[in-house]
Design a protein around this motif. Structure first.
Motif, PDB file in Angstrom:
ATOM      1  N   HIS A  43     -88.073  66.144 -12.607  1.00 28.20           N
ATOM      2  CA  HIS A  43     -88.143  67.262 -11.937  1.00 28.20           C
ATOM      3  C   HIS A  43     -87.314  67.722 -10.796  1.00 28.20           C
ATOM      4  O   HIS A  43     -86.413  68.434 -10.368  1.00 28.20           O
ATOM      5  CB  HIS A  43     -89.613  67.775 -11.842  1.00 28.20           C
ATOM      6  N   GLU A  44     -87.555  66.852  -9.675  1.00 28.14           N
ATOM      7  CA  GLU A  44     -87.192  67.260  -8.088  1.00 28.14           C
ATOM      8  C   GLU A  44     -85.777  66.870  -8.838  1.00 28.14           C
ATOM      9  O   GLU A  44     -84.786  67.337  -8.047  1.00 28.14           O
ATOM     10  CB  GLU A  44     -87.622  66.038  -7.439  1.00 28.14           C
ATOM     11  N   GLN A  45     -85.222  65.696  -9.047  1.00 28.24           N
ATOM     12  CA  GLN A  45     -84.124  65.458  -9.045  1.00 28.24           C
ATOM     13  C   GLN A  45     -82.657  67.196  -9.874  1.00 28.24           C
ATOM     14  O   GLN A  45     -81.893  66.887  -8.907  1.00 28.24           O
ATOM     15  CB  GLN A  45     -83.298  64.732 -10.572  1.00 28.24           C
ATOM     16  N   ILE A  46     -83.508  66.985 -10.972  1.00 27.31           N
ATOM     17  CA  ILE A  46     -82.929  68.373 -11.681  1.00 27.31           C
ATOM     18  C   ILE A  46     -82.766  69.853 -10.317  1.00 27.31           C
ATOM     19  O   ILE A  46     -81.483  70.401 -10.595  1.00 27.31           O
ATOM     20  CB  ILE A  46     -83.666  68.904 -13.090  1.00 27.31           C
ATOM     21  N   THR A  47     -83.722  70.249  -9.955  1.00 29.87           N
ATOM     22  CA  THR A  47     -84.328  70.885  -9.413  1.00 29.87           C
ATOM     23  C   THR A  47     -83.320  71.644  -8.022  1.00 29.87           C
ATOM     24  O   THR A  47     -82.261  72.081  -7.392  1.00 29.87           O
ATOM     25  CB  THR A  47     -85.720  71.320  -8.838  1.00 29.87           C
ATOM     26  N   THR A  48     -83.460  69.874  -7.065  1.00 27.06           N
ATOM     27  CA  THR A  48     -82.102  69.196  -7.054  1.00 27.06           C
ATOM     28  C   THR A  48     -80.793  69.555  -6.386  1.00 27.06           C
ATOM     29  O   THR A  48     -80.021  70.437  -6.425  1.00 27.06           O
ATOM     30  CB  THR A  48     -82.337  68.316  -5.685  1.00 27.06           C
ATOM     31  N   ARG A  49     -80.654  69.679  -7.574  1.00 29.44           N
ATOM     32  CA  ARG A  49     -79.167  69.402  -8.098  1.00 29.44           C
ATOM     33  C   ARG A  49     -78.782  70.344  -8.088  1.00 29.44           C
ATOM     34  O   ARG A  49     -77.290  71.242  -8.187  1.00 29.44           O
ATOM     35  CB  ARG A  49     -78.956  68.432  -9.150  1.00 29.44           C
ATOM     36  N   ALA A  51     -80.217  73.493  -7.262  1.00 27.10           N
ATOM     37  CA  ALA A  51     -80.172  74.058  -6.275  1.00 27.10           C
ATOM     38  C   ALA A  51     -78.786  74.023  -4.855  1.00 27.10           C
ATOM     39  O   ALA A  51     -78.320  75.489  -4.416  1.00 27.10           O
ATOM     40  CB  ALA A  51     -81.037  73.777  -5.466  1.00 27.10           C
ATOM     41  N   LYS A  52     -78.590  72.914  -5.089  1.00 25.94           N
ATOM     42  CA  LYS A  52     -77.189  72.655  -4.034  1.00 25.94           C
ATOM     43  C   LYS A  52     -75.775  72.776  -5.443  1.00 25.94           C
ATOM     44  O   LYS A  52     -74.690  73.962  -4.634  1.00 25.94           O
ATOM     45  CB  LYS A  52     -76.900  70.899  -4.321  1.00 25.94           C
ATOM     46  N   ILE A  53     -75.954  72.763  -6.528  1.00 27.45           N
ATOM     47  CA  ILE A  53     -74.639  73.568  -7.222  1.00 27.45           C
ATOM     48  C   ILE A  53     -75.144  75.290  -6.599  1.00 27.45           C
ATOM     49  O   ILE A  53     -73.670  76.214  -6.456  1.00 27.45           O
ATOM     50  CB  ILE A  53     -74.821  73.535  -8.382  1.00 27.45           C
ATOM     51  N   HIS A  55     -76.437  76.945  -4.050  1.00 26.53           N
ATOM     52  CA  HIS A  55     -75.962  76.908  -2.747  1.00 26.53           C
ATOM     53  C   HIS A  55     -74.655  76.748  -2.328  1.00 26.53           C
ATOM     54  O   HIS A  55     -73.807  77.621  -2.072  1.00 26.53           O
ATOM     55  CB  HIS A  55     -76.329  76.448  -2.306  1.00 26.53           C
ATOM     56  N   SER A  56     -74.011  76.127  -3.581  1.00 29.32           N
ATOM     57  CA  SER A  56     -72.295  75.601  -2.983  1.00 29.32           C
ATOM     58  C   SER A  56     -71.073  77.025  -3.387  1.00 29.32           C
ATOM     59  O   SER A  56     -70.447  77.588  -3.107  1.00 29.32           O
ATOM     60  CB  SER A  56     -71.502  74.552  -3.429  1.00 29.32           C
ATOM     61  N   LEU A  57     -71.949  77.288  -5.016  1.00 30.52           N
ATOM     62  CA  LEU A  57     -71.140  78.929  -5.494  1.00 30.52           C
ATOM     63  C   LEU A  57     -71.472  80.011  -4.621  1.00 30.52           C
ATOM     64  O   LEU A  57     -70.887  80.634  -4.215  1.00 30.52           O
ATOM     65  CB  LEU A  57     -72.302  79.156  -6.811  1.00 30.52           C
ATOM     66  N   THR A  58     -73.156  80.116  -4.182  1.00 33.93           N
ATOM     67  CA  THR A  58     -73.202  81.385  -3.331  1.00 33.93           C
ATOM     68  C   THR A  58     -72.034  81.534  -1.693  1.00 33.93           C
ATOM     69  O   THR A  58     -72.286  82.532  -1.661  1.00 33.93           O
ATOM     70  CB  THR A  58     -74.911  81.262  -2.692  1.00 33.93           C
ATOM     71  N   ALA A  59     -71.648  80.103  -1.215  1.00 35.38           N
ATOM     72  CA  ALA A  59     -71.502  79.632   0.048  1.00 35.38           C
ATOM     73  C   ALA A  59     -69.758  79.760  -0.589  1.00 35.38           C
ATOM     74  O   ALA A  59     -69.253  80.611   0.636  1.00 35.38           O
ATOM     75  CB  ALA A  59     -71.610  78.140   0.355  1.00 35.38           C
TER      76      ALA A  59
END
Length: 61
Positions: A43-49, A51-53, A55-59
């Motif tokens: 769960h942590e790995q999936i949500t972290t990955r 969320a990073k994607i 964040h990079s898209l919105t940035a």
């Protein structure tokens, strides 16, 4: 391209929300502490990955 990024970011956000709902669902009963730990880790790995994607898209937008 911006439309694709917006659509993808919405899809990712939707998946994160679905994972969070699933994680808190009472129908998921782990078969012991090992399975519970494995689920928590995945769960942590999936949500972290995701969320990073997101964040990079919105940035980039």
């Amino acid at each position: 391209m911006a439309r694709t990024a917006v659509g993808l970011s919405r899809d990712i956000a939707s998946h994160i929300e679905a994972i969070e709902r699933l994680a808190s669902s009472p129908c998921l009963v782990p078969n012991g502490p090992d399975e519970e730990a494995e689920f928590d880790q995945l769960h942590e790995q999936i949500t972290t990955r995701l969320a990073k994607i997101l964040h990079s898209l919105t940035a980039e937008a």
